[in-house]
Scaffold this motif. Structure first.
Motif, PDB file in Angstrom:
ATOM      1  N   GLN A  13       1.015  -1.360   0.184  1.00 55.77           N
ATOM      2  CA  GLN A  13       0.062  -0.015  -0.007  1.00 55.77           C
ATOM      3  C   GLN A  13       0.589   1.073   0.527  1.00 55.77           C
ATOM      4  O   GLN A  13       1.602   1.271   1.220  1.00 55.77           O
ATOM      5  N   GLY A  14       0.511   2.538  -0.735  1.00 53.36           N
ATOM      6  CA  GLY A  14       1.436   3.839  -0.417  1.00 53.36           C
ATOM      7  C   GLY A  14       2.699   3.226  -1.558  1.00 53.36           C
ATOM      8  O   GLY A  14       3.294   4.409  -1.718  1.00 53.36           O
ATOM      9  N   TYR A  15       3.206   2.117  -2.333  1.00 58.65           N
ATOM     10  CA  TYR A  15       3.879   1.797  -3.631  1.00 58.65           C
ATOM     11  C   TYR A  15       3.991   2.107  -4.430  1.00 58.65           C
ATOM     12  O   TYR A  15       2.639   1.449  -5.224  1.00 58.65           O
ATOM     13  N   MET A  16       5.095   2.184  -4.706  1.00 58.60           N
ATOM     14  CA  MET A  16       4.461   1.889  -7.070  1.00 58.60           C
ATOM     15  C   MET A  16       6.509   1.071  -7.218  1.00 58.60           C
ATOM     16  O   MET A  16       6.617   1.148  -6.277  1.00 58.60           O
ATOM     17  N   ARG A  17       5.603   0.365  -7.865  1.00 59.85           N
ATOM     18  CA  ARG A  17       7.062  -0.948  -8.637  1.00 59.85           C
ATOM     19  C   ARG A  17       8.348  -0.013  -9.415  1.00 59.85           C
ATOM     20  O   ARG A  17       7.647   1.103  -9.386  1.00 59.85           O
TER      21      ARG A  17
END
Ligand code: MGD
Ligand code: MGD
Ligand code: SF4
Ligand code: MO
Length: 732
Positions: free
Chosen positions: A603-607
């Motif tokens: 949650q809250g992160y992107m690759r």
């Protein structure tokens, strides 16, 4: 500059930009070029470019000993008369005032950037002396080589002559290793790397997984691609990002990162269950079709839609496009494969698509390698090494002969199975090239000796104990280069100008070290050119003519397609294509690729995704005056909606923080619809940390700094690097 950046990129794809963009810089007044002087001596000298590893034929225009322009050699199939922007900008490297100019020996602590200038004799004696001591104390295997590009080969010989088996290449472990192994397991052969033998100029449908051509600027490949698009070939591009190539595509499949294998398996499902294959071909030339059919039964387009987020209808439709025009189609094998740690199985699936479509040896498919064998010069055989290589450990049964950089690093940290105490680093910027910089630095801490053979004061160079400055590719000879295009060709690299400063070619450095280590017999020539002449003679090539032309085609070496006079024969044990891999099965791996899920961002992160910009090569070109002018720092691509939510504006500086709390340097946000919401894209090579790089120092953000995690592919041991997640922090 009279040309905008956007136009530049457009023209870059045509290989014309460099000359246009550089005109004002390079074409000084006639007087400055010496051309208004009746005595001016103008020469055109062919050589081989190494601004990247495609190695095009270049011609240097030299006026009174100064290089004023580089152009593509029309005789060389990788350039065909053109260079890309980076190739055109070779002078920017040659005349870079930041270049390494003389040997340096470290006087301060590692990384403190304190060196004293040394003579060659002093520096070489110092290195030889330290190597001798390490050999005596730990054995020759304590010396390891990391290499990339032409200069590596001489050090390869040197390290083998010393009796160490520890040689490794990022071009395998962090690049195309898994791809080559996947193809070898299937066809008994890899698809080539310089060039990839993709017959795009004749393809009717081209499918590309990532392979961001146009940003990935391998010259002739981009020319073929541009031609194919111009001719109206159908193009299917699979990329979470609207890449330059996607911009030309008939189908852009905006795949969820890490799920490519699902799409490939679903394509196989459609091709097989809808019978888009040639039964006769499959029967005659492949093994294991029934097993493959069973293996992909579950992988319907509807199933794949859930994984990939590509509509099932589009999955089926694109598979049918490929099936309809087979075998004159190609699923591009790609190049950079170190993605998610399941990379060999993805390569297998990619190869299986080409197998079922019958593209190997078909017009518009993957053309055949010239089969001519050129005899080698006989040299002194290398001694048997006493210890097994740490670079090729048994735990990765398909690591191949190339050697795993990450395994040499691991062994250097742990001392297991034995200590590694010296690294020779030739033409690779390890700190920026291997994932997890902390491990690289930790390994370097354990060394008694780090020698860097480089042209520029890069991040890794400036950690070395001894720095040996090499000539650039424009100032030296190198081994004759075999080019496996449709015909086999031989290219000559020769100096276009005399070496500047006190720099020396790699062959000379290796030979001088060999002399001091009592190993000179392994370098049986006075000047490398003596060897080149001998080799040319052995191959029936007129060396003097080669000097004038730069390229020689081996006559009658082209047999690119299967046909009645060239029936299909594959280099596997059975002579057939392995749809089912008994070799993988024997080691407990899936003989038919099975889908496995990759971890998704919390949650809250992107690759974090990374790739190329057209005007730079990794870290090596960032400080180049002309290329730096075109792209001084990188931009992180962020989806518009995500940016709105985070209140980030296009063009403002942000900081990226990864799942381990590591923060990047500040980086410009590129807010765009052209990328999915679950990932960001950060071009590689920027954020250099060496203060001696007056232009590039700390410009832009370093993707590698954020790649603290990597996932090792159990089959080949290569490092999947797209397994890190970032959040965006607004700059304070
Ligand atoms: N200008 C320039 N050109 C170069 C180089 C250079 O340094 N500069 N280097 C050369 C070298 S050595 C290599 S290996 C090649 C590398 O170039 P490629 O082989 O083309 O590298 P890829 O990783 O396949 O492609 C990068 C693309 O992958 C997309 N991508 C990221 N994750 C995924 C995913 O999960 N699925 C899919 N389908 N796409 C994804 C990114 O959005 C990006 O567009 O470039 C070569 N060409
Ligand atoms: N995070 C991240 N990591 C990556 C990649 C990525 O996209 N992102 N890409 C991966 C890929 S596909 C590859 S192929 C590798 C590339 O990895 P590297 O080959 O390490 O790439 P560069 O950063 O260009 O470093 C080249 C080094 O060689 C030096 N050099 C240039 N010319 C010469 C010369 O003539 N002689 C000598 N002796 N030295 C020279 C340069 O100054 C520089 O220090 O990186 C891999 N690692
Ligand atoms: S693709 Fe460009 S940089 Fe690479 S070798 Fe060719 S001209 Fe040089
Ligand atoms: Mo690469």
């Amino acid at each position: 500059m009279g040309i905008s950046r956007r136009e530049f990129i457009k023209y870059a794809a045509l290989g014309l930009a460099g000359s246009a963009a550089l005109t004002t810089e390079v074409f000084k007044p006639l007087s400055a070029m010496g051309l208004d002087d009746d005595r001016a001596i103008v020469k055109h000298i062919p050589t081989v470019c190494e601004m990247c590893f495609w190695m095009c034929g270049a011609v240097g225009r030299v006026v009174n000993g100064r290089l004023v322009k580089l152009e593509g050699n029309p005789l060389h199939p990788k350039s065909r008369g053109r260079l890309c922007a980076r190739g055109n900008a070779g002078m920017g490297l040659l005349y870079d005032p930041d270049r390494l100019k003389a040997p340096l020996i470290r006087t301060g602590a590692r990384g403190e950037n304190r060196y004293k200038k040394a003579s060659w004799d002093e520096a070489l004696n110092y290195v030889a002396d330290r190597i001798t001591k390490i050999k005596e104390k730990y054995g020759p295997e304590a010396i390891a080589l990391f290499a990339h590009g032409s200069p590596g080969s001489y050090f390869f010989d040197l390290v083998l002559a010393m009796g160490s088996p520890n040689i490794s290449f990022p071009s395998f472990s962090q690049c195309l290793g898994a791809r080559n192994v996947g193809y070898e397991l299937t066809f008994g052969e890899d698809p080539g790397s310089g060039p990839e033998r993709v017959d795009m100029e004749n393809s009717r449908v081209i499918a590309m997984f990532a392979t961001h051509l146009g940003e990935n600027m391998h010259n002739s490949q981009v020319q073929d691609f541009t031609e194919a698009v111009g001719r109206g070939a159908k193009l299917i591009v699979v990329d979470p990002r609207f890449s330059t190539a996607a911009g030309k595509a008939d189908y852009w499949l905006q795949i969820k990162p890490g799920t490519d294998l699902a799409l490939m398996l679903a394509w196989l499902h459609v091709l097989i269950y809808e019978k888009w294959y040639d039964e006769d071909y499959i029967k005659k030339y492949t093994e294991g079709f029934e097993e493959l059919k069973k293996g992909v039964k579950e992988y319907t387009p509807e199933w794949a839609e859930k994984e990939t987020e590509i509509p099932a209808r589009l999955i089926a439709e694109t598979a049918r496009e490929l099936g309809r025009y087979r075998p004159n189609v190609v699923v591009h094998p790609g190049r950079h494969y170190a993605w998610y740690g399941n990379d060999t199985q993805r390569a297998r699936a990619n190869a299986l698509l080409n197998a079922v479509l019958g593209t190997w040896g078909a017009k518009g498919g993957i053309y055949l390698k010239p089969q001519v064998k050129l005899p080698s010069l006989k040299g002194k055989p290398f001694p048997e090494t006493e210890k097994e290589s740490v670079a090729i450990p048994d735990k990765y049964p398909f690591a191949g002969g190339e050697g795993l950089t990450n395994e040499v690093r691991r062994a250097t940290i742990t001392g297991d199975p034995y200590p590694i105490k010296a690294w020779l680093v030739v033409g690779t910027n390890l700190v920026k090239t291997l994932p997890n910089q902390k491990e690289t630095l930790q390994a370097i801490k354990n060394l008694d000796l780090l020698v860097s053979i480089d042209v520029m004061p890069m991040d890794t160079t400036m950690l070395a104990d001894v720095i040996l400055p090499e000539t650039t590719y424009l100032e030296r000879h190198d081994e004759l280069k075999k080019v496996y295009a449709k015909s086999l060709g031989i290219a000559l690299r020769q100096p276009v100008v005399k070496p500047l400063f006190e720099v020396k070619p790699a062959w000379w450095i290796a030979k001088e070290l060999a002399k001091r280590l009592g190993l000179e017999d392994y370098f049986p020539y006075k000047h490398l050119e003596d060897k080149l002449r001998k080799q040319a003679k052995l191959w029936n090539i007129d060396y003097d003519k080669l000097q004038r032309k730069g390229y020689h085609v081996i006559p009658n070496s082209a047999k690119p397609y299967f046909g009645p006079d060239n029936p299909p024969k594959f280099k596997t044990e059975s002579g057939k294509i392995n749809l089912y891999s008994k070799e993988l099965e024997a080691y407990g791996f899936d003989p038919i690729p099975k889908y496995t899920k990759v971890e998704q961002p919390p949650q809250g992160y992107m690759r974090l995704l990374y790739g190329r910009v057209p005007m730079h090569t990794f870290t090596r070109s960032i400080n180049n005056k002309w290329l730096w002018e075109l792209e001084k720092e990188n931009h992180v691509w962020i989806n518009t909606e995500v940016a709105r939510r985070l209140n980030i504006k296009d063009g403002e500086y942000v900081v990226l923080e990864n799942q381990d709390g590591i923060r990047s340097n500040k980086v410009l946000a590129k807010v765009t619809e052209r990328i999915r919401k679950d990932c960001v894209f950060l071009p590689h090579g920027f954020g250099l940390m060496s203060k001696r790089l007056s232009r590039a120092y700390l410009k832009g953000a370093d993707d590698q700094g954020l790649i603290t995690r990597y996932r090792i592919d159990p089959i080949t041991g290569v490092t999947g690097m797209r397994v890190n997640f970032v959040k965006i922090v607004k700059e304070a």
